[in-house]
Design a protein around this motif. Sequence first.
Motif, PDB file in Angstrom:
ATOM      1  N   GLU A 150       0.838  -1.203   0.000  1.00 25.11           N
ATOM      2  CA  GLU A 150       0.000   0.000   0.000  1.00 25.11           C
ATOM      3  C   GLU A 150       0.868   1.246   0.000  1.00 25.11           C
ATOM      4  O   GLU A 150       1.964   1.256   0.565  1.00 25.11           O
ATOM      5  CB  GLU A 150      -0.910   0.036   1.236  1.00 25.11           C
ATOM      6  CG  GLU A 150      -2.036  -0.972   1.208  1.00 25.11           C
ATOM      7  CD  GLU A 150      -2.938  -0.860   2.433  1.00 25.11           C
ATOM      8  OE1 GLU A 150      -4.030  -1.451   2.406  1.00 25.11           O
ATOM      9  OE2 GLU A 150      -2.544  -0.201   3.420  1.00 25.11           O
ATOM     10  N   VAL A 151       0.354   2.300  -0.627  1.00 22.71           N
ATOM     11  CA  VAL A 151       1.028   3.596  -0.634  1.00 22.71           C
ATOM     12  C   VAL A 151       0.110   4.598   0.053  1.00 22.71           C
ATOM     13  O   VAL A 151      -1.084   4.687  -0.268  1.00 22.71           O
ATOM     14  CB  VAL A 151       1.337   4.051  -2.072  1.00 22.71           C
ATOM     15  CG1 VAL A 151       1.958   5.446  -2.068  1.00 22.71           C
ATOM     16  CG2 VAL A 151       2.267   3.060  -2.755  1.00 22.71           C
ATOM     17  N   LEU A 152       0.661   5.329   1.029  1.00 21.84           N
ATOM     18  CA  LEU A 152      -0.126   6.317   1.758  1.00 21.84           C
ATOM     19  C   LEU A 152       0.565   7.671   1.709  1.00 21.84           C
ATOM     20  O   LEU A 152       1.800   7.755   1.750  1.00 21.84           O
ATOM     21  CB  LEU A 152      -0.315   5.906   3.223  1.00 21.84           C
ATOM     22  CG  LEU A 152      -1.064   4.606   3.511  1.00 21.84           C
ATOM     23  CD1 LEU A 152      -0.096   3.423   3.547  1.00 21.84           C
ATOM     24  CD2 LEU A 152      -1.813   4.691   4.842  1.00 21.84           C
ATOM     25  N   ILE A 153      -0.232   8.713   1.616  1.00 21.85           N
ATOM     26  CA  ILE A 153       0.262  10.079   1.739  1.00 21.85           C
ATOM     27  C   ILE A 153      -0.592  10.766   2.793  1.00 21.85           C
ATOM     28  O   ILE A 153      -1.820  10.783   2.686  1.00 21.85           O
ATOM     29  CB  ILE A 153       0.181  10.843   0.407  1.00 21.85           C
ATOM     30  CG1 ILE A 153       1.106  10.194  -0.634  1.00 21.85           C
ATOM     31  CG2 ILE A 153       0.575  12.310   0.602  1.00 21.85           C
ATOM     32  CD1 ILE A 153       1.038  10.850  -2.001  1.00 21.85           C
ATOM     33  N   LYS A 209       0.360  12.128 -11.199  1.00 28.66           N
ATOM     34  CA  LYS A 209      -0.904  12.791 -10.878  1.00 28.66           C
ATOM     35  C   LYS A 209      -1.471  12.267  -9.561  1.00 28.66           C
ATOM     36  O   LYS A 209      -1.944  13.039  -8.720  1.00 28.66           O
ATOM     37  CB  LYS A 209      -1.901  12.586 -12.016  1.00 28.66           C
ATOM     38  CG  LYS A 209      -3.223  13.325 -11.822  1.00 28.66           C
ATOM     39  CD  LYS A 209      -4.126  13.151 -13.033  1.00 28.66           C
ATOM     40  CE  LYS A 209      -5.429  13.916 -12.854  1.00 28.66           C
ATOM     41  NZ  LYS A 209      -6.330  13.777 -14.040  1.00 28.66           N
ATOM     42  N   LYS A 210      -1.411  10.953  -9.356  1.00 28.28           N
ATOM     43  CA  LYS A 210      -1.960  10.356  -8.142  1.00 28.28           C
ATOM     44  C   LYS A 210      -1.147  10.732  -6.907  1.00 28.28           C
ATOM     45  O   LYS A 210      -1.678  10.812  -5.802  1.00 28.28           O
ATOM     46  CB  LYS A 210      -2.011   8.833  -8.280  1.00 28.28           C
ATOM     47  CG  LYS A 210      -3.027   8.334  -9.294  1.00 28.28           C
ATOM     48  CD  LYS A 210      -3.048   6.809  -9.364  1.00 28.28           C
ATOM     49  CE  LYS A 210      -4.084   6.310 -10.359  1.00 28.28           C
ATOM     50  NZ  LYS A 210      -4.138   4.830 -10.437  1.00 28.28           N
ATOM     51  N   LEU A 211       0.147  10.975  -7.090  1.00 34.18           N
ATOM     52  CA  LEU A 211       1.010  11.305  -5.959  1.00 34.18           C
ATOM     53  C   LEU A 211       0.956  12.774  -5.563  1.00 34.18           C
ATOM     54  O   LEU A 211       1.550  13.166  -4.557  1.00 34.18           O
ATOM     55  CB  LEU A 211       2.465  10.920  -6.277  1.00 34.18           C
ATOM     56  CG  LEU A 211       2.757   9.435  -6.455  1.00 34.18           C
ATOM     57  CD1 LEU A 211       4.225   9.226  -6.803  1.00 34.18           C
ATOM     58  CD2 LEU A 211       2.384   8.624  -5.220  1.00 34.18           C
ATOM     59  N   GLY A 212       0.244  13.584  -6.311  1.00 36.48           N
ATOM     60  CA  GLY A 212       0.120  14.999  -5.970  1.00 36.48           C
ATOM     61  C   GLY A 212       1.468  15.692  -5.969  1.00 36.48           C
ATOM     62  O   GLY A 212       2.243  15.583  -6.927  1.00 36.48           O
ATOM     63  N   ASN A 213       1.771  16.395  -4.880  1.00 36.07           N
ATOM     64  CA  ASN A 213       3.041  17.120  -4.797  1.00 36.07           C
ATOM     65  C   ASN A 213       4.248  16.205  -4.910  1.00 36.07           C
ATOM     66  O   ASN A 213       5.311  16.622  -5.403  1.00 36.07           O
ATOM     67  CB  ASN A 213       3.117  17.912  -3.490  1.00 36.07           C
ATOM     68  CG  ASN A 213       2.122  19.060  -3.456  1.00 36.07           C
ATOM     69  OD1 ASN A 213       1.714  19.565  -4.503  1.00 36.07           O
ATOM     70  ND2 ASN A 213       1.721  19.474  -2.260  1.00 36.07           N
ATOM     71  N   TYR A 214       4.099  14.955  -4.452  1.00 37.13           N
ATOM     72  CA  TYR A 214       5.218  14.015  -4.541  1.00 37.13           C
ATOM     73  C   TYR A 214       5.484  13.594  -5.981  1.00 37.13           C
ATOM     74  O   TYR A 214       6.556  13.070  -6.294  1.00 37.13           O
ATOM     75  CB  TYR A 214       4.970  12.783  -3.666  1.00 37.13           C
ATOM     76  CG  TYR A 214       5.116  13.088  -2.193  1.00 37.13           C
ATOM     77  CD1 TYR A 214       6.368  13.192  -1.603  1.00 37.13           C
ATOM     78  CD2 TYR A 214       3.993  13.277  -1.383  1.00 37.13           C
ATOM     79  CE1 TYR A 214       6.515  13.475  -0.251  1.00 37.13           C
ATOM     80  CE2 TYR A 214       4.121  13.559  -0.039  1.00 37.13           C
ATOM     81  CZ  TYR A 214       5.386  13.657   0.522  1.00 37.13           C
ATOM     82  OH  TYR A 214       5.523  13.947   1.860  1.00 37.13           O
ATOM     83  N   GLY A 215       4.529  13.807  -6.850  1.00 35.18           N
ATOM     84  CA  GLY A 215       4.745  13.493  -8.258  1.00 35.18           C
ATOM     85  C   GLY A 215       5.890  14.281  -8.853  1.00 35.18           C
ATOM     86  O   GLY A 215       6.575  13.822  -9.780  1.00 35.18           O
ATOM     87  N   ASP A 216       6.136  15.478  -8.306  1.00 35.67           N
ATOM     88  CA  ASP A 216       7.235  16.305  -8.805  1.00 35.67           C
ATOM     89  C   ASP A 216       8.603  15.701  -8.495  1.00 35.67           C
ATOM     90  O   ASP A 216       9.611  16.103  -9.081  1.00 35.67           O
ATOM     91  CB  ASP A 216       7.164  17.713  -8.199  1.00 35.67           C
ATOM     92  CG  ASP A 216       5.936  18.491  -8.668  1.00 35.67           C
ATOM     93  OD1 ASP A 216       5.417  18.141  -9.750  1.00 35.67           O
ATOM     94  OD2 ASP A 216       5.512  19.411  -7.961  1.00 35.67           O
ATOM     95  N   CYS A 217       8.627  14.746  -7.531  1.00 36.43           N
ATOM     96  CA  CYS A 217       9.907  14.098  -7.196  1.00 36.43           C
ATOM     97  C   CYS A 217      10.331  13.092  -8.268  1.00 36.43           C
ATOM     98  O   CYS A 217      11.499  12.687  -8.301  1.00 36.43           O
ATOM     99  CB  CYS A 217       9.799  13.393  -5.844  1.00 36.43           C
ATOM    100  SG  CYS A 217       9.526  14.499  -4.438  1.00 36.43           S
ATOM    101  N   ILE A 218       9.379  12.674  -9.099  1.00 34.81           N
ATOM    102  CA  ILE A 218       9.731  11.778 -10.204  1.00 34.81           C
ATOM    103  C   ILE A 218      10.170  12.648 -11.368  1.00 34.81           C
ATOM    104  O   ILE A 218       9.369  13.312 -12.022  1.00 34.81           O
ATOM    105  CB  ILE A 218       8.541  10.888 -10.606  1.00 34.81           C
ATOM    106  CG1 ILE A 218       8.094  10.033  -9.408  1.00 34.81           C
ATOM    107  CG2 ILE A 218       8.930   9.989 -11.784  1.00 34.81           C
ATOM    108  CD1 ILE A 218       6.889   9.162  -9.698  1.00 34.81           C
TER     109      ILE A 218
END
Length: 232
Positions: A150-153, A209-218
């Motif tokens: 599972e992935v949680l934010i 998109k699903k990771l929100g702000n963390y998407g920018d880390c990719i």
Amino acid sequence: MAIKDDKLHLLIVDDEADIRDILQFNLENEGYEVDMAESAEQALETLSDKHKLIILDVMMGGMSGFRMAERLRKSGNDTPIIFITAKDTENDMLTGFSIGADDYISKPFSIKEVIARVRSIVKRTYKPDAAASNSTIEVNTLLVDLDKKEVLIDDNIIDLTKTEYGILLLLLENQNRIFSREDILNKVWTDGEIVLERTVDVHIARLRKKLGNYGDCIVNRTGYGYTFNQGK
């Protein structure tokens, strides 16, 4: 109370069945997995990398415990050894330690003493593989539960497909390493399915998109591939 070690394997080597049985019974009650051998010769055939400690009788028919220990040490095997023997002279103890024993217990012995010494040596010598012992990966408030997949934010579960999860896990476990599209295809798509490299871009776009702000880390390193960079 049983110890917290996750079924650590021990090997008991003694030609007296009663001693083997009582040691096995009590150590298994403490949470250990116990294998037994009635001779040094049998022990050498039984011993494997899974065994984290050997409880070894010195005086046995055939090969002695001292001789077995010498063979192990000369071969480069450094599995911890506790000698158990009816002899308790200083010379015998020095012989045991000079061979490479970690401890020495004289018969008759107290089961509590044996358990205490086993615990002490295991605690000192056994170092679980770090990767195996870690069940989560955390980047600030982003958490991957490896057991549950599972992935949680911010404690909220993010609904990822199996492929998206695989890509994220690959990048998180190798942060700042750049993976080409071909690398990602080979590591994430493992069922032999023929997939175009462009498919990687599509999945990563959805993942970002699903990771929100963390998407920018990719991050896409033009001409090279993708990486996960916390500093982005």
